[in-house]
Design a protein around this motif. Structure first.
Motif, PDB file in Angstrom:
ATOM      1  N   PHE A 163     118.912  23.757 -26.505  1.00 18.12           N
ATOM      2  CA  PHE A 163     117.755  23.423 -27.319  1.00 18.12           C
ATOM      3  C   PHE A 163     117.525  21.914 -27.350  1.00 18.12           C
ATOM      4  N   TYR A 164     118.581  21.140 -27.556  1.00 17.35           N
ATOM      5  CA  TYR A 164     118.437  19.690 -27.705  1.00 17.35           C
ATOM      6  C   TYR A 164     117.923  19.033 -26.419  1.00 17.35           C
ATOM      7  N   HIS A 165     118.514  19.400 -25.271  1.00 18.63           N
ATOM      8  CA  HIS A 165     118.066  18.794 -24.026  1.00 18.63           C
ATOM      9  C   HIS A 165     116.679  19.287 -23.633  1.00 18.63           C
ATOM     10  N   ASP A 166     116.369  20.515 -23.960  1.00 12.75           N
ATOM     11  CA  ASP A 166     115.036  21.028 -23.675  1.00 12.75           C
ATOM     12  C   ASP A 166     113.997  20.267 -24.493  1.00 12.75           C
ATOM     13  N   ARG A 167     114.332  19.974 -25.741  1.00 10.88           N
ATOM     14  CA  ARG A 167     113.384  19.317 -26.634  1.00 10.88           C
ATOM     15  C   ARG A 167     113.347  17.811 -26.462  1.00 10.88           C
ATOM     16  N   PHE A 168     114.524  17.186 -26.351  1.00 11.18           N
ATOM     17  CA  PHE A 168     114.571  15.726 -26.344  1.00 11.18           C
ATOM     18  C   PHE A 168     114.889  15.124 -24.962  1.00 11.18           C
ATOM     19  N   SER A 171     117.184  11.787 -24.132  1.00  8.55           N
ATOM     20  CA  SER A 171     117.502  11.120 -25.384  1.00  8.55           C
ATOM     21  C   SER A 171     118.237  12.014 -26.368  1.00  8.55           C
ATOM     22  N   ALA A 172     118.601  13.233 -26.004  1.00 14.16           N
ATOM     23  CA  ALA A 172     119.308  14.153 -26.905  1.00 14.16           C
ATOM     24  C   ALA A 172     120.681  13.586 -27.227  1.00 14.16           C
ATOM     25  N   HIS A 173     121.053  13.666 -28.493  1.00 10.91           N
ATOM     26  CA  HIS A 173     122.353  13.165 -28.942  1.00 10.91           C
ATOM     27  C   HIS A 173     123.392  14.283 -28.983  1.00 10.91           C
ATOM     28  N   LYS A 174     122.919  15.553 -28.980  1.00  9.34           N
ATOM     29  CA  LYS A 174     123.838  16.695 -29.029  1.00  9.34           C
ATOM     30  C   LYS A 174     123.578  17.569 -27.824  1.00  9.34           C
ATOM     31  N   CYS A 175     124.542  18.425 -27.541  1.00  9.44           N
ATOM     32  CA  CYS A 175     124.404  19.387 -26.455  1.00  9.44           C
ATOM     33  C   CYS A 175     125.189  20.628 -26.825  1.00  9.44           C
ATOM     34  N   ILE A 176     124.603  21.797 -26.550  1.00  8.79           N
ATOM     35  CA  ILE A 176     125.280  23.065 -26.844  1.00  8.79           C
ATOM     36  C   ILE A 176     125.533  23.760 -25.515  1.00  8.79           C
ATOM     37  N   ALA A 177     126.791  24.096 -25.295  1.00 10.99           N
ATOM     38  CA  ALA A 177     127.164  24.765 -24.048  1.00 10.99           C
ATOM     39  C   ALA A 177     126.703  26.200 -24.106  1.00 10.99           C
TER      40      ALA A 177
END
Length: 186
Positions: A163-168, A171-177
């Motif tokens: 979700f984070y990389h798709d949205r940001f 510049s994403a600060h988090k990542c969910i495996a």
């Protein structure tokens, strides 16, 4: 002027003997009805208490006789006795006859049809409520399952990115495996 007119005029001018309004007391005497659970002598005492003192004995007798059952009134109406003696005689007649009046109720077809239509309407409403309850239960289960599958399918729609990389993006600060995002290299 009839005895009823005299009675009404004297009743309306009289001060109440109790805290019950005059109109209520008047209505209880004049309106059609029977003895209730009282004996004829008790009814006479109640009427004497409620009615004005200026009402004649003949008018009181007429009102009292109207309240008695028709068979009892027919038996004692021809007697030439005082009102108290008539009341005692009426008590004895009532004890001797002690029959119960049965009033037949005639239900017309239109009433029966009306009751049937009301019953049918109630049955239809009951069925609708049951259907709505079932739909609501199914809908809440469907929406819960849909929201779970939506969150899972988001990963698939986003080319495997979280979700984070798709949205940001970068510049994403988090990542969910599991996440397939590759950071651009400079």
């Amino acid at each position: 002027m009839s005895s009823l007119d005299v009675f009404i005029s004297t009743l309306m001018l009289r001060e109440p003997k109790t805290a019950i309004p005059q109109t209520t007391r008047f209505r209880s005497i004049v309106q059609p009805g029977g003895l209730g659970d009282r004996r004829p002598s008790q009814l006479l005492r109640d009427m004497r208490y409620i009615l004005p003192d200026s009402i004649s004995e003949d008018a009181l007798k007429q009102f009292w006789l109207q309240k008695l059952p028709s068979t009892t009134a027919a038996i004692i109406s021809g007697q030439d006795e005082s009102l108290e003696e008539l009341a005692a005689r009426a008590d004895r007649v009532m004890e001797a006859t002690s029959t119960y009046d049965v009033h037949a109720v005639n239900i017309s077809e239109s009433s029966t049809d009306r009751f049937r239509s009301i019953e049918n309407a109630i049955a239809a409403l009951t069925a609708q409520v049951a259907n709505l309850a079932t739909l609501q239960a199914n809908n809440s289960n469907y929406s819960r399952a849909k929201s779970r599958s939506k969150s899972r399918s988001n990963n698939n729609k986003n080319n495997g990115m979280c979700f984070y990389h798709d949205r940001f993006g970068a510049s994403a600060h988090k990542c969910i495996a599991p996440c397939t995002f590759k950071s651009p290299e400079n």
